[in-house]
Design an enzyme around this catalytic site. Structure first.
Site, PDB file in Angstrom:
ATOM      1  N   VAL A  11       0.825  -1.212   0.000  1.00  0.00           N
ATOM      2  CA  VAL A  11       0.000   0.000   0.000  1.00  0.00           C
ATOM      3  C   VAL A  11       0.857   1.260   0.000  1.00  0.00           C
ATOM      4  CG1 VAL A  11      -1.634   1.338   1.397  1.00  0.00           C
ATOM      5  CG2 VAL A  11      -2.008  -1.091   1.006  1.00  0.00           C
ATOM      6  N   THR A  86      -1.077  -4.095   9.676  1.00  0.00           N
ATOM      7  CA  THR A  86      -1.960  -4.289  10.837  1.00  0.00           C
ATOM      8  C   THR A  86      -2.281  -5.784  10.922  1.00  0.00           C
ATOM      9  OG1 THR A  86      -3.807  -3.679   9.371  1.00  0.00           O
ATOM     10  CG2 THR A  86      -3.008  -1.992  10.877  1.00  0.00           C
ATOM     11  N   PHE A 155      -8.349   0.719  -1.035  1.00  0.00           N
ATOM     12  CA  PHE A 155      -9.114  -0.403  -1.606  1.00  0.00           C
ATOM     13  C   PHE A 155      -8.387  -1.106  -2.742  1.00  0.00           C
ATOM     14  CE2 PHE A 155     -12.120   2.530   0.325  1.00  0.00           C
ATOM     15  CZ  PHE A 155     -12.874   1.682   1.132  1.00  0.00           C
ATOM     16  N   LYS A 157      -6.167  -3.596  -5.088  1.00  0.00           N
ATOM     17  CA  LYS A 157      -5.981  -5.047  -5.095  1.00  0.00           C
ATOM     18  C   LYS A 157      -4.547  -5.328  -5.516  1.00  0.00           C
ATOM     19  CE  LYS A 157      -9.112  -5.670  -8.359  1.00  0.00           C
ATOM     20  NZ  LYS A 157      -9.585  -4.316  -8.556  1.00  0.00           N
ATOM     21  N   LYS A 210     -14.107   0.123   5.186  1.00  0.00           N
ATOM     22  CA  LYS A 210     -13.046  -0.765   4.683  1.00  0.00           C
ATOM     23  C   LYS A 210     -13.326  -2.221   5.054  1.00  0.00           C
ATOM     24  CE  LYS A 210      -9.456  -2.455   3.073  1.00  0.00           C
ATOM     25  NZ  LYS A 210      -9.152  -2.567   1.665  1.00  0.00           N
ATOM     26  N   ASN A 214     -14.434  -5.566   2.457  1.00  0.00           N
ATOM     27  CA  ASN A 214     -13.735  -6.854   2.396  1.00  0.00           C
ATOM     28  C   ASN A 214     -14.607  -7.998   2.909  1.00  0.00           C
ATOM     29  OD1 ASN A 214     -11.522  -5.799   1.202  1.00  0.00           O
ATOM     30  ND2 ASN A 214     -10.144  -6.023   2.930  1.00  0.00           N
ATOM     31  N   GLY A 263      -7.388 -16.199  -0.100  1.00  0.00           N
ATOM     32  CA  GLY A 263      -6.195 -15.994   0.720  1.00  0.00           C
ATOM     33  C   GLY A 263      -5.783 -14.538   0.644  1.00  0.00           C
ATOM     34  N   CYS A 266      -5.381  -9.693   3.210  1.00  0.00           N
ATOM     35  CA  CYS A 266      -6.493  -8.858   3.672  1.00  0.00           C
ATOM     36  C   CYS A 266      -7.741  -9.630   4.096  1.00  0.00           C
ATOM     37  CB  CYS A 266      -6.843  -7.850   2.582  1.00  0.00           C
ATOM     38  SG  CYS A 266      -5.490  -6.706   2.290  1.00  0.00           S
ATOM     39  N   ARG A 334       0.887 -14.605   1.452  1.00  0.00           N
ATOM     40  CA  ARG A 334       0.279 -14.554   2.782  1.00  0.00           C
ATOM     41  C   ARG A 334      -1.083 -15.271   2.737  1.00  0.00           C
ATOM     42  NH1 ARG A 334       1.308  -8.212   4.239  1.00  0.00           N
ATOM     43  NH2 ARG A 334       1.201  -8.002   1.985  1.00  0.00           N
TER      44      ARG A 334
HETATM   45  N1  LIG Z   1      -1.840  -5.426   0.564  1.00  0.00           N
HETATM   46  C1  LIG Z   1      -2.961  -4.919   0.110  1.00  0.00           C
HETATM   47  O1  LIG Z   1      -3.411  -5.248  -0.986  1.00  0.00           O
HETATM   48  C2  LIG Z   1      -3.738  -3.924   0.920  1.00  0.00           C
HETATM   49  C3  LIG Z   1      -4.783  -3.210   0.304  1.00  0.00           C
HETATM   50  C4  LIG Z   1      -5.520  -2.291   1.056  1.00  0.00           C
HETATM   51  C5  LIG Z   1      -5.221  -2.093   2.397  1.00  0.00           C
HETATM   52  N2  LIG Z   1      -4.213  -2.797   2.966  1.00  0.00           N
HETATM   53  C6  LIG Z   1      -3.875  -2.503   4.373  1.00  0.00           C
HETATM   54  O2  LIG Z   1      -2.786  -1.572   4.355  1.00  0.00           O
HETATM   55  C7  LIG Z   1      -1.887  -1.851   5.439  1.00  0.00           C
HETATM   56  C8  LIG Z   1      -0.499  -2.152   4.890  1.00  0.00           C
HETATM   57  O3  LIG Z   1      -0.559  -3.339   4.146  1.00  0.00           O
HETATM   58  P1  LIG Z   1       0.660  -3.827   3.221  1.00  0.00           P
HETATM   59  O4  LIG Z   1       0.201  -5.045   2.532  1.00  0.00           O
HETATM   60  O5  LIG Z   1       1.163  -2.675   2.449  1.00  0.00           O
HETATM   61  O6  LIG Z   1       1.715  -4.205   4.377  1.00  0.00           O
HETATM   62  P2  LIG Z   1       3.238  -4.655   4.215  1.00  0.00           P
HETATM   63  O7  LIG Z   1       3.496  -5.604   5.313  1.00  0.00           O
HETATM   64  O8  LIG Z   1       3.506  -5.045   2.807  1.00  0.00           O
HETATM   65  O9  LIG Z   1       4.052  -3.304   4.477  1.00  0.00           O
HETATM   66  C9  LIG Z   1       4.094  -2.618   5.690  1.00  0.00           C
HETATM   67  C10 LIG Z   1       5.447  -1.890   5.783  1.00  0.00           C
HETATM   68  O10 LIG Z   1       5.452  -1.028   6.913  1.00  0.00           O
HETATM   69  C11 LIG Z   1       6.763  -1.030   7.473  1.00  0.00           C
HETATM   70  N3  LIG Z   1       6.689  -0.488   8.830  1.00  0.00           N
HETATM   71  C12 LIG Z   1       6.204  -1.086   9.952  1.00  0.00           C
HETATM   72  N4  LIG Z   1       6.263  -0.242  10.989  1.00  0.00           N
HETATM   73  C13 LIG Z   1       6.794   0.921  10.538  1.00  0.00           C
HETATM   74  C14 LIG Z   1       7.087   2.178  11.131  1.00  0.00           C
HETATM   75  N5  LIG Z   1       6.830   2.441  12.425  1.00  0.00           N
HETATM   76  N6  LIG Z   1       7.642   3.137  10.364  1.00  0.00           N
HETATM   77  C15 LIG Z   1       7.900   2.914   9.063  1.00  0.00           C
HETATM   78  N7  LIG Z   1       7.625   1.741   8.433  1.00  0.00           N
HETATM   79  C16 LIG Z   1       7.076   0.769   9.167  1.00  0.00           C
HETATM   80  C17 LIG Z   1       7.195  -2.467   7.346  1.00  0.00           C
HETATM   81  O11 LIG Z   1       8.601  -2.598   7.438  1.00  0.00           O
HETATM   82  C18 LIG Z   1       6.644  -2.825   5.950  1.00  0.00           C
HETATM   83  O12 LIG Z   1       7.590  -2.568   4.932  1.00  0.00           O
HETATM   84  C19 LIG Z   1      -2.536  -2.989   6.225  1.00  0.00           C
HETATM   85  O13 LIG Z   1      -3.331  -2.445   7.234  1.00  0.00           O
HETATM   86  C20 LIG Z   1      -3.406  -3.680   5.197  1.00  0.00           C
HETATM   87  O14 LIG Z   1      -4.497  -4.354   5.762  1.00  0.00           O
HETATM   88  C21 LIG Z   1      -3.455  -3.684   2.271  1.00  0.00           C
HETATM   89  O1  LIG Z   2     -14.303 -14.496  -7.375  1.00  0.00           O
HETATM   90  C1  LIG Z   2     -13.288 -14.576  -6.659  1.00  0.00           C
HETATM   91  C2  LIG Z   2     -12.427 -13.480  -6.401  1.00  0.00           C
HETATM   92  C3  LIG Z   2     -11.335 -13.657  -5.557  1.00  0.00           C
HETATM   93  N1  LIG Z   2     -11.080 -14.865  -5.005  1.00  0.00           N
HETATM   94  C4  LIG Z   2      -9.935 -15.018  -4.081  1.00  0.00           C
HETATM   95  O2  LIG Z   2      -9.999 -13.991  -3.095  1.00  0.00           O
HETATM   96  C5  LIG Z   2      -8.696 -13.651  -2.656  1.00  0.00           C
HETATM   97  C6  LIG Z   2      -8.509 -12.140  -2.677  1.00  0.00           C
HETATM   98  O3  LIG Z   2      -8.502 -11.676  -4.009  1.00  0.00           O
HETATM   99  P1  LIG Z   2      -8.492 -10.132  -4.377  1.00  0.00           P
HETATM  100  O4  LIG Z   2      -9.586  -9.450  -3.670  1.00  0.00           O
HETATM  101  O5  LIG Z   2      -8.463 -10.006  -5.843  1.00  0.00           O
HETATM  102  O6  LIG Z   2      -7.068  -9.678  -3.823  1.00  0.00           O
HETATM  103  P2  LIG Z   2      -6.535  -8.702  -2.676  1.00  0.00           P
HETATM  104  O7  LIG Z   2      -5.307  -8.071  -3.206  1.00  0.00           O
HETATM  105  O8  LIG Z   2      -6.459  -9.470  -1.395  1.00  0.00           O
HETATM  106  O9  LIG Z   2      -7.621  -7.513  -2.531  1.00  0.00           O
HETATM  107  C7  LIG Z   2      -8.630  -7.487  -1.520  1.00  0.00           C
HETATM  108  O10 LIG Z   2      -8.107  -7.021  -0.302  1.00  0.00           O
HETATM  109  C8  LIG Z   2      -7.500  -5.701  -0.382  1.00  0.00           C
HETATM  110  C9  LIG Z   2      -6.876  -5.413   0.969  1.00  0.00           C
HETATM  111  O11 LIG Z   2      -7.795  -4.977   1.913  1.00  0.00           O
HETATM  112  C10 LIG Z   2      -8.584  -4.703  -0.769  1.00  0.00           C
HETATM  113  O12 LIG Z   2      -8.014  -3.390  -0.823  1.00  0.00           O
HETATM  114  C11 LIG Z   2      -9.178  -5.101  -2.123  1.00  0.00           C
HETATM  115  O13 LIG Z   2     -10.220  -4.195  -2.478  1.00  0.00           O
HETATM  116  C12 LIG Z   2      -9.723  -6.528  -2.004  1.00  0.00           C
HETATM  117  O14 LIG Z   2     -10.231  -6.975  -3.269  1.00  0.00           O
HETATM  118  C13 LIG Z   2      -7.731 -14.399  -3.569  1.00  0.00           C
HETATM  119  O15 LIG Z   2      -7.232 -15.536  -2.897  1.00  0.00           O
HETATM  120  C14 LIG Z   2      -8.592 -14.820  -4.756  1.00  0.00           C
HETATM  121  O16 LIG Z   2      -8.145 -16.007  -5.353  1.00  0.00           O
HETATM  122  C15 LIG Z   2     -11.914 -15.954  -5.253  1.00  0.00           C
HETATM  123  O17 LIG Z   2     -11.687 -17.050  -4.745  1.00  0.00           O
HETATM  124  N2  LIG Z   2     -12.993 -15.763  -6.084  1.00  0.00           N
END
Ligand SMILES: NC(=O)c1ccc[n+]([C@@H]2O[C@H](COP(=O)([O-])OP(=O)(O)OC[C@H]3O[C@@H](n4cnc5c(N)ncnc54)[C@H](O)[C@@H]3O)[C@@H](O)[C@H]2O)c1
Ligand SMILES: O=c1ccn([C@@H]2O[C@H](COP(=O)(O)OP(=O)(O)O[C@H]3O[C@H](CO)[C@@H](O)[C@H](O)[C@H]3O)[C@@H](O)[C@H]2O)c(=O)[nH]1
Length: 439
Positions: A11, A86, A155, A157, A210, A214, A263, A266, A334
């Site tokens: 993110v 988180t 939000f 993906k 949020k 999800n 999986g 999120c 993850r």
């Molecule tokens: N991965 C996604 O697709 C996605 C999408 C939407 C929302 N989110 C949410 O956004 C947040 C971040 O997710 P992510 O997947 O990017 O996490 P991530 O684990 O990939 O990255 C988090 C980063 O923050 C760093 N960090 C931790 N503590 C810190 C601090 N005090 N100062 C500076 N850096 C620090 C870590 O070293 C790491 O590089 C989570 O709450 C997640 O639920 C994730």
């Molecule tokens: O019809 C479907 C769609 C997805 N999946 C599975 O669902 C999981 C999540 O997929 P996807 O949502 O595309 O990926 P993420 O990157 O985890 O994104 C979700 O989680 C993010 C973190 O919160 C949000 O920001 C996004 O809006 C939300 O789609 C994966 O294992 C997919 O294989 C299914 O099994 N069937």
């Protein structure tokens, strides 16, 4: 605008880079020096389509910088995005320690007005905690510096993160003071030239939005997975059912694909965290979501169940596995269903050769030197000496294989397909046994 992004994960790095792309001056902070070293050397620490080029372009233009210096980071941005992890605590609740550490640093070091924007996914009430944490640090040093706290959940993906950030469906801003709302509107104006996408809410509603999004998506998937298991037993075809219900605009075609479980970083953690928040903070038992979670935990074993039914004893059997990432176009594993499948197969005495276009390095990090698990450098390499093929992730390169080659290489020959990639008639016509989900 001068922006600091705390955390350079999926993110933080995507948000920071896209904000630089539209002309902002962005400094990204991470506590992990290895990530910052990779970024400073022109690489990126994750696989995300389109991101590498965008990072390079903005670094070269002098709009995107990286640091491990908390002092520099707090000093730089008027807007301080918190985009740290988180992860689930032992009891399923979201662990706030990284978010609060970031807030503490901002309060400890800020000398002028800051908008602290929470982009991490956090339980309702976290913005109040962030505000109290910043205030406490200011009080400790007797400073009076104005600041605002905003909730701006993300939000995007994985695998489509750049596109999602640049062309968002909506931008949710939870804020209660006019100055912060105006600045957030200005910040996001370049991402919504076509029509207004910014929804201003109160802070708690933004935080809950949020989790609600999800949880709704996870519910659709678990619902379809249960229906798929039912269709299979009744002799119906879930793919036909999917099209039949998806054509109703109230239901829609998106996110209706049955599979071997959801999986990623999120859905599993956010469903757990929402159940926990409801129980602890409101005394409400979210029954639907508990069932969604339970159904998903079971679904992750659905391929193993089919394999055991087909082969009986698995000791000495060898399986080719296509796909390790939790979904295509990412190297993220993850909570990936592949992890459950591989653990199940190895525990039952089988061996595995797995292939993934980008996640093998991540699998090696997770599994280490596990007895019975090897990696192939191509989809075909996984078939050598294998009894059967198991498909876990729907990468594009798996969509049109040569079924004659698969048949010639497999001992059984059978394909267990956790993503329903093929027309069963077509695969069966090639002389293979085909066991997809729900058909
Ligand atoms: N991965 C996604 O697709 C996605 C999408 C939407 C929302 N989110 C949410 O956004 C947040 C971040 O997710 P992510 O997947 O990017 O996490 P991530 O684990 O990939 O990255 C988090 C980063 O923050 C760093 N960090 C931790 N503590 C810190 C601090 N005090 N100062 C500076 N850096 C620090 C870590 O070293 C790491 O590089 C989570 O709450 C997640 O639920 C994730
Ligand atoms: O019809 C479907 C769609 C997805 N999946 C599975 O669902 C999981 C999540 O997929 P996807 O949502 O595309 O990926 P993420 O990157 O985890 O994104 C979700 O989680 C993010 C973190 O919160 C949000 O920001 C996004 O809006 C939300 O789609 C994966 O294992 C997919 O294989 C299914 O099994 N069937």
């Amino acid at each position: 605008m001068k922006i600091t992004v705390v955390g350079t994960g999926y993110v933080g790095l995507v948000s920071g880079t896209c904000l630089a792309e539209v002309g902002n001056d962005v400094l990204c902070l991470d506590v992990d020096p290895e990530k910052i070293r990779i970024l400073e050397e022109g690489g990126i620490p994750i696989y995300e389509p389109g991101l590498q080029e965008m990072v390079r372009r903005n670094v070269a233009a002098g709009r995107l910088h990286f640091t491990t210096s908390i002092e520099k980071a707090v000093d730089h941005g008027t807007i301080q995005f918190i985009a740290v992890g988180t992860p689930p605590d032992e009891d399923g609740s979201a662990d706030m320690k990284y978010v609060l550490a970031a807030a503490r640093n901002i309060g400890r070091l800020m000398t002028d007005y800051k908008i602290v924007v929470d982009k991490s996914t956090v339980p309702v009430g976290t913005a109040d905690l962030v505000r109290a944490t910043v205030q406490e640090e200011l009080q400790k040093r007797g400073a009076q510096v104005p600041f605002s706290v905003v909730s701006n959940p993300e939000f995007l993906k994985e695998g489509a993160a750049v596109e999602d950030f640049m062309r968002p469906d909506r931008i949710v801003v939870g804020a209660e003071d006019e100055q912060a709302i105006l600045l957030m509107k200005a910040l996001y104006a370049p991402f919504q030239r076509n029509h207004e996408r910014l929804i201003v809410t109160d802070v708690k509603s933004a935080e809950l939005t949020k989790y609600a999004a999800n949880a709704m998506l996870a519910t659709r998937i678990s619902f379809m997975n249960e229906l798929a298991n039912l269709a299979e037993k009744l002799g119906a075809d879930i793919e036909m059912v999917r099209q039949g219900i998806g054509s109703d605009p109230r239901i829609g075609y998106h996110f209706l694909y049955p599979g071997c479980g959801y999986g990623g970083s999120c859905f599993p953690k956010d469903v757990k965290a929402l159940i926990k928040t409801a129980a602890d903070k409101a005394g409400i038992d979210l029954k639907v979501l508990s069932a969604v979670e339970e159904a998903n935990d079971l679904q992750k074993h659905v391929l193993t169940g089919k394999i055991k039914t087909y082969f009986g004893d698995l000791s000495g059997k060898h399986f080719g596995v296509w796909g390790l990432a939790f979904k295509p176009n990412t190297d993220d594993m993850r909570d990936a269903p592949s992890r459950t499948l591989i653990a199940d197969l190895l525990a039952a005495g089988a061996t595995v050769t797995a292939y993934d276009p980008v996640a093998i390095h991540e699998a090696k990090r997770i599994f280490g030197d596990k007895d019975g698990l090897r990696y192939g450098d191509s989809p075909a390499a996984c078939l050598e000496g294998a009894d059967a093929l198991v498909i876990v992730t729907e990468w594009k390169e798996f969509r049109s294989p040569d079924f004659d080659v698969i048949k010639a290489k497999l001992r059984a020959p059978v394909i267990f397909d956790g993503r329903n990639l093929y027309d069963p008639k077509f695969v069966r016509a090639a002389g293979l046994t085909y066991l997809p989900i729900g058909r």
